[in-house]
Design an enzyme around this catalytic site. Structure first.
Site, PDB file in Angstrom:
ATOM      1  N   ASP A   8       8.117 -10.462  -3.729  1.00 60.76           N
ATOM      2  CA  ASP A   8       7.158  -9.983  -4.724  1.00 60.76           C
ATOM      3  C   ASP A   8       7.388 -10.758  -6.020  1.00 60.76           C
ATOM      4  OD1 ASP A   8       5.285  -8.169  -6.022  1.00 60.76           O
ATOM      5  OD2 ASP A   8       7.047  -7.229  -6.913  1.00 60.76           O
ATOM      6  N   ASP A  10       6.080  -9.823  -9.921  1.00 62.92           N
ATOM      7  CA  ASP A  10       6.404  -9.023 -11.106  1.00 62.92           C
ATOM      8  C   ASP A  10       7.459  -7.971 -10.792  1.00 62.92           C
ATOM      9  OD1 ASP A  10       4.551 -10.119 -13.068  1.00 62.92           O
ATOM     10  OD2 ASP A  10       2.980  -9.291 -11.803  1.00 62.92           O
ATOM     11  N   ASP A 176       4.645  -2.307  -2.683  1.00 59.13           N
ATOM     12  CA  ASP A 176       5.361  -3.083  -1.672  1.00 59.13           C
ATOM     13  C   ASP A 176       5.648  -2.273  -0.410  1.00 59.13           C
ATOM     14  OD1 ASP A 176       5.555  -5.495  -3.199  1.00 59.13           O
ATOM     15  OD2 ASP A 176       7.112  -4.540  -4.413  1.00 59.13           O
TER      16      ASP A 176
END
Length: 228
Positions: A8, A10, A176
Site C-alpha cells: 500500500d 499512504d 486493505d
C-alpha cells in the site's frame, strides 16, 4: 515461496499516516526484495498518474493497482470498474457538503472526498445507487466497485501468472482488508487500523515505512514459518 509483495502507499510506504513523504527505509526494502528476485507492486487508492509516476521512478517491476482496484497496470492499462458519472460525483459532494480531494481531477472511476468520515446517510445514498463507499482514513471514496482492492489484485495476479499463495501484502488501512483477501501472507504495519491488525499474520513493531523495512528484513532472513 513468496514471489510478489504488494505494498500500500499512504501510511505504509510513507513515513507515517500523516505524511506524503516516502520513507527511505521502505525504498531500501523494495531494492532488497528486487535483488532477491521478488517482484514489488503498489496497491493504492491513489489515482493512476500518481501510481504511474512512482512505478517509473521507483523502478518497480510488478505492475500496480490504482483507484482502490479500479485501475490495473502491467505492461498496459486495464479499467476494472465502470466510470463514474460527473452528475453523481456532484450530487454526493453537494448533498453531504464535502470537498474534492486534489486527485479527483485525475480520477476515472473512484472519487475521493473530505472530510473522511462516513455517515449512515452516505452509506444509504451509495447503496441505493449500487456504489461502493469506504473511508481510507484520508478520504471517503465512492465507485462502481463491488469488491474494493480485491478486484484489481485478482486481475494483477492473473497477468503475472501468480497464485494467492505466492503473494504477501502489507498495509495500514481498513481499505486493505480486500487486498488481504487475495494473498497468502498478510502484514499490518504497527500503526495500522485495528480491524486490519485483527486479520494480519504479522504486525510490525515499527510504523509505516519502517514497518515495511522490518517485514522485508525478516522475510529475507527466513524468519516466518512456512514462507520464504
Amino acid at each position: 515461496m513468496i514471489k510478489l509483495v504488494l505494498v500500500d502507499l499512504d501510511g505504509t510506504l510513507t513515513e507515517d499516516r500523516e505524511s506524503t513523504r516516502i520513507d527511505l527505509d521502505a525504498i531500501y526494502a523494495i531494492r532488497l526484495l528486487q535483488k532477491s528476485g521478488i517482484k514489488v507492486s503498489l496497491v493504492s487508492g491513489n489515482s493512476y498518474p500518481i501510481l504511474r509516476g512512482l512505478y517509473t521512478y521507483l523502478y518497480l517491476d510488478g505492475g500496480f493497482v490504482a483507484e482502490n482496484g479500479c485501475i490495473v497496470f502491467y505492461k498496459e492499462k486495464y479499467r476494472m470498474c465502470r466510470q463514474m458519472e460527473q452528475s453523481l460525483v456532484d450530487e454526493f459532494k453537494s448533498l453531504f457538503k464535502l470537498r474534492d480531494t486534489w486527485q479527483n481531477e485525475y480520477r476515472e472511476c473512484d472519487f475521493g472526498f473530505v472530510p473522511a468520515k462516513i455517515t449512515d446517510e452516505m452509506i444509504n445514498w451509495a447503496k441505493e445507487r449500487n456504489l461502493y463507499i469506504k473511508s481510507s482514513g484520508y478520504a471517503v471514496h465512492i465507485a462502481y466497485n463491488p469488491a474494493g482492492k480485491r478486484i484489481g489484485v485478482e486481475k494483477l495476479l492473473q497477468l503475472l501468472g501468480l497464485k494467492k499463495e505466492d503473494v504477501a501484502a502489507i498495509g495500514d488501512s481498513s481499505t486493505d482488508i480486500e487486498l488481504f483477501q487475495q494473498v497468502g501472507f498478510k502484514v499490518a504495519v504497527g500503526n495500522a487500523d485495528d480491524e486490519l491488525k485483527d486479520i494480519a499474520d504479522y504486525i510490525t513493531s515499527n510504523k509505516s515505512g519502517k514497518g515495511v523495512r522490518e517485514f522485508v528484513d525478516k522475510l529475507l532472513k527466513g524468519e516466518f514459518d512456512g514462507i520464504k
